[in-house]
Design a protein around this motif. Structure first.
Motif, PDB file in Angstrom:
ATOM      1  N   GLU A 226      20.791 -20.564  22.248  1.00 24.68           N
ATOM      2  CA  GLU A 226      20.475 -21.227  21.131  1.00 24.68           C
ATOM      3  C   GLU A 226      19.356 -20.954  20.216  1.00 24.68           C
ATOM      4  OE1 GLU A 226      20.892 -25.400  22.510  1.00 24.68           O
ATOM      5  OE2 GLU A 226      23.130 -25.286  22.799  1.00 24.68           O
ATOM      6  N   GLN A 227      18.259 -20.849  20.934  1.00 25.76           N
ATOM      7  CA  GLN A 227      17.151 -20.391  20.217  1.00 25.76           C
ATOM      8  C   GLN A 227      17.086 -18.815  19.732  1.00 25.76           C
ATOM      9  OE1 GLN A 227      14.565 -20.641  23.788  1.00 25.76           O
ATOM     10  NE2 GLN A 227      14.424 -22.718  23.650  1.00 25.76           N
ATOM     11  N   TRP A 228      17.955 -18.171  20.119  1.00 27.73           N
ATOM     12  CA  TRP A 228      18.115 -16.805  19.453  1.00 27.73           C
ATOM     13  C   TRP A 228      19.177 -16.945  18.286  1.00 27.73           C
ATOM     14  CZ3 TRP A 228      15.464 -12.852  18.797  1.00 27.73           C
ATOM     15  CH2 TRP A 228      14.589 -12.355  19.908  1.00 27.73           C
ATOM     16  N   ASN A 229      20.148 -17.668  18.436  1.00 21.32           N
ATOM     17  CA  ASN A 229      21.073 -18.125  17.221  1.00 21.32           C
ATOM     18  C   ASN A 229      20.369 -18.943  16.213  1.00 21.32           C
ATOM     19  OD1 ASN A 229      23.146 -16.759  18.634  1.00 21.32           O
ATOM     20  ND2 ASN A 229      23.974 -18.679  19.604  1.00 21.32           N
ATOM     21  N   ARG A 230      19.343 -19.383  16.209  1.00 23.42           N
ATOM     22  CA  ARG A 230      18.820 -19.953  15.107  1.00 23.42           C
ATOM     23  C   ARG A 230      17.472 -19.038  14.737  1.00 23.42           C
ATOM     24  NH1 ARG A 230      17.761 -24.270  19.014  1.00 23.42           N
ATOM     25  NH2 ARG A 230      15.296 -24.326  19.462  1.00 23.42           N
ATOM     26  N   ARG A 231      17.530 -18.057  15.514  1.00 24.12           N
ATOM     27  CA  ARG A 231      16.241 -17.062  15.126  1.00 24.12           C
ATOM     28  C   ARG A 231      14.821 -17.710  15.451  1.00 24.12           C
ATOM     29  NH1 ARG A 231      20.449 -15.125  15.898  1.00 24.12           N
ATOM     30  NH2 ARG A 231      21.439 -13.548  14.246  1.00 24.12           N
ATOM     31  N   ASP A 232      14.698 -18.504  16.457  1.00 32.04           N
ATOM     32  CA  ASP A 232      13.553 -19.328  16.588  1.00 32.04           C
ATOM     33  C   ASP A 232      12.680 -18.332  17.679  1.00 32.04           C
ATOM     34  OD1 ASP A 232      11.389 -20.982  17.365  1.00 32.04           O
ATOM     35  OD2 ASP A 232      12.656 -22.902  17.674  1.00 32.04           O
ATOM     36  N   VAL A 233      11.868 -17.565  17.376  1.00 29.95           N
ATOM     37  CA  VAL A 233      11.314 -16.388  17.890  1.00 29.95           C
ATOM     38  C   VAL A 233      10.049 -17.325  19.047  1.00 29.95           C
ATOM     39  CG1 VAL A 233       9.921 -14.400  18.118  1.00 29.95           C
ATOM     40  CG2 VAL A 233      11.777 -14.601  16.637  1.00 29.95           C
ATOM     41  N   ASP A 234       9.624 -18.149  18.364  1.00 25.67           N
ATOM     42  CA  ASP A 234       8.403 -18.934  19.042  1.00 25.67           C
ATOM     43  C   ASP A 234       9.140 -19.580  20.129  1.00 25.67           C
ATOM     44  OD1 ASP A 234       6.459 -18.129  17.341  1.00 25.67           O
ATOM     45  OD2 ASP A 234       6.366 -19.866  16.055  1.00 25.67           O
ATOM     46  N   ALA A 235      10.066 -20.343  20.055  1.00 24.45           N
ATOM     47  CA  ALA A 235      10.867 -20.920  21.108  1.00 24.45           C
ATOM     48  C   ALA A 235      11.468 -19.860  22.285  1.00 24.45           C
ATOM     49  CB  ALA A 235      12.132 -21.897  20.573  1.00 24.45           C
ATOM     50  N   PRO A 275      15.393  -9.925  12.451  1.00 26.65           N
ATOM     51  CA  PRO A 275      16.030 -10.064  11.232  1.00 26.65           C
ATOM     52  C   PRO A 275      17.135  -8.965  11.306  1.00 26.65           C
ATOM     53  CG  PRO A 275      13.916  -9.585  10.927  1.00 26.65           C
ATOM     54  CD  PRO A 275      13.907  -9.831  12.320  1.00 26.65           C
ATOM     55  N   LEU A 276      17.124  -8.035  12.066  1.00 29.85           N
ATOM     56  CA  LEU A 276      18.189  -7.200  12.247  1.00 29.85           C
ATOM     57  C   LEU A 276      19.407  -7.339  12.886  1.00 29.85           C
ATOM     58  CD1 LEU A 276      16.072  -4.039  13.526  1.00 29.85           C
ATOM     59  CD2 LEU A 276      16.737  -4.623  11.182  1.00 29.85           C
ATOM     60  N   LEU A 277      19.362  -8.627  13.511  1.00 31.51           N
ATOM     61  CA  LEU A 277      20.561  -9.292  14.148  1.00 31.51           C
ATOM     62  C   LEU A 277      21.516  -9.758  13.097  1.00 31.51           C
ATOM     63  CD1 LEU A 277      18.943 -11.527  16.867  1.00 31.51           C
ATOM     64  CD2 LEU A 277      20.018  -9.181  17.174  1.00 31.51           C
ATOM     65  N   GLY A 278      21.169  -9.863  11.905  1.00 32.93           N
ATOM     66  CA  GLY A 278      22.081 -10.470  10.887  1.00 32.93           C
ATOM     67  C   GLY A 278      22.684 -11.678  11.104  1.00 32.93           C
ATOM     68  N   THR A 279      24.020 -11.561  11.095  1.00 34.68           N
ATOM     69  CA  THR A 279      24.964 -12.738  11.617  1.00 34.68           C
ATOM     70  C   THR A 279      25.330 -12.899  13.148  1.00 34.68           C
ATOM     71  OG1 THR A 279      27.056 -11.711  11.191  1.00 34.68           O
ATOM     72  CG2 THR A 279      25.745 -12.744   9.250  1.00 34.68           C
ATOM     73  N   MET A 280      24.555 -12.181  13.744  1.00 38.91           N
ATOM     74  CA  MET A 280      25.085 -12.078  15.217  1.00 38.91           C
ATOM     75  C   MET A 280      24.637 -13.323  15.987  1.00 38.91           C
ATOM     76  SD  MET A 280      23.596  -9.478  18.173  1.00 38.91           S
ATOM     77  CE  MET A 280      24.412  -8.066  17.322  1.00 38.91           C
TER      78      MET A 280
END
Length: 332
Positions: A226-235, A275-280
């Motif tokens: 879930e953290q990756w899916n919302r691009r929350d790198v700090d989390a 940013p390179l993950l796009g919609t992944m």
């Protein structure tokens, strides 16, 4: 006024929540629960979870420091980052306080050197060894330092602090608001009152207790995705140890080498890649937890533009529950 209540895995709930219920009612106050990283922190029994609102780095100079205690305090005394934060925060704080065994952390940071101080009655001798002059008093004020005895005494400490910050009338109003008017059914809240038999029973029960923060691999994997899916790198980074070693073929593409060392380089890698993950989107398929080796394998699918790529991450955890080594593998 900025108040920082420190959290750590293995803390005692009331040590933090008691002062919180008092201090949050002070006028013109901002209160934070702080730790090294933003993450979910568990109490010593693993049953209570609290969210860190700010990192230690975010709050370097709080007006008030509140250091709770708990069964994990001994291990925490070797956490140099936290000890240094306490040391520096105390230099500029208006008040530095502790509850229960939290006084051991203050002592380790040099805050209590030569001062009269208190803490949980079972831990007064270690407090002496750490450089303080231990006392069995419930609350002790030494200049801008306030220490309190075990667990419930944090409420008394916070009310004493509230009176010094905002005056007795405000503190009395807070005491009434939380209806703090204790009438315990037994008069045995200190070793002197409890008697030898109850003291020994308490010691035996404490020795037999095995504080444990249960690890739920499925929950961990779900939160990680879930953290990756919302691009929350700090989390995402909050799960990794400062000396982490992370290996991935993507790292070679983005960083010039397949293995990144340390949390700073890992953060740089993640921030380049996010940013390179796009919609992944990551969808966890299976988790495999090897408790003996403290190793978690997360098998997941990477969904993007109608396509699915199979992947897995193998994570090895340290004794503090942080990932110290990880390998990422990707399918075609």
């Amino acid at each position: 006024m900025q108040i920082a209540i420190v959290l750590f895995d293995g803390f005692t709930a009331l040590d933090a929540i008691g002062p919180y219920e008092v201090l949050k009612r002070l006028p013109s106050t901002t209160l934070h629960f702080v730790a090294e990283r933003r993450k979910i922190i568990h109490t010593s029994d693993g049953l209570v979870a609290m969210a860190v609102t700010e990192t230690l780095a975010d709050v370097p100079r709080p007006d008030v420091v509140v250091m709770p205690g708990g069964p994990a305090t001994r291990e925490l005394m070797s956490n140099e980052a936290l000890i240094e934060w306490v040391r520096r925060a105390h230099e500029s704080s208006a008040w530095t306080t502790s509850v229960c065994t939290g006084s051991l952390i203050l002592a380790k940071a040099g805050v209590l050197s030569g001062l009269e101080a208190t803490g949980h009655w079972m831990w007064l001798e270690p407090l002496r060894e750490a450089g303080a002059n231990p006392s069995s008093k419930r609350v002790i004020v030494q200049g801008k330092v306030i220490t309190s005895a075990g667990v419930s005494s944090g409420i008394d400490m916070a009310l004493a602090l509230a009176a010094r910050i905002s005056g007795e009338d405000v503190a009395k109003a807070i005491q009434l608001a939380i209806e703090y008017d204790p009438e315990p059914p037994f008069d045995c809240g200190s070793p002197e009152k409890a008697g030898t038999e109850i003291v020994e029973l308490c010691r035996r029960r404490a020795a037999a207790a095995k504080p444990k923060v249960p690890f739920d691999p499925d929950r961990f994997a779900r939160e990680w995705a879930e953290q990756w899916n919302r691009r929350d790198v700090d989390a995402v980074l909050s799960h990794f140890a400062s000396n982490v070693r992370f290996t991935s073929p993507r790292a070679k593409e983005l960083m010039g080498h397949a293995t990144v060392d340390g949390i700073e380089e890992l953060g740089a890698y993640f921030r380049k890649g996010a940013p390179l993950l796009g919609t992944m989107r990551f969808v966890v398929d299976e988790t495999i937890w090897d408790a003996a080796r403290r190793t978690l394998t997360i098998i997941y699918d990477r969904h993007r533009d109608g396509g699915i790529q199979r992947a897995c991450e193998i994570m090895r955890f340290d004794s503090q529950g942080l990932v110290r080594e990880a390998d990422a593998l990707y399918g075609a």
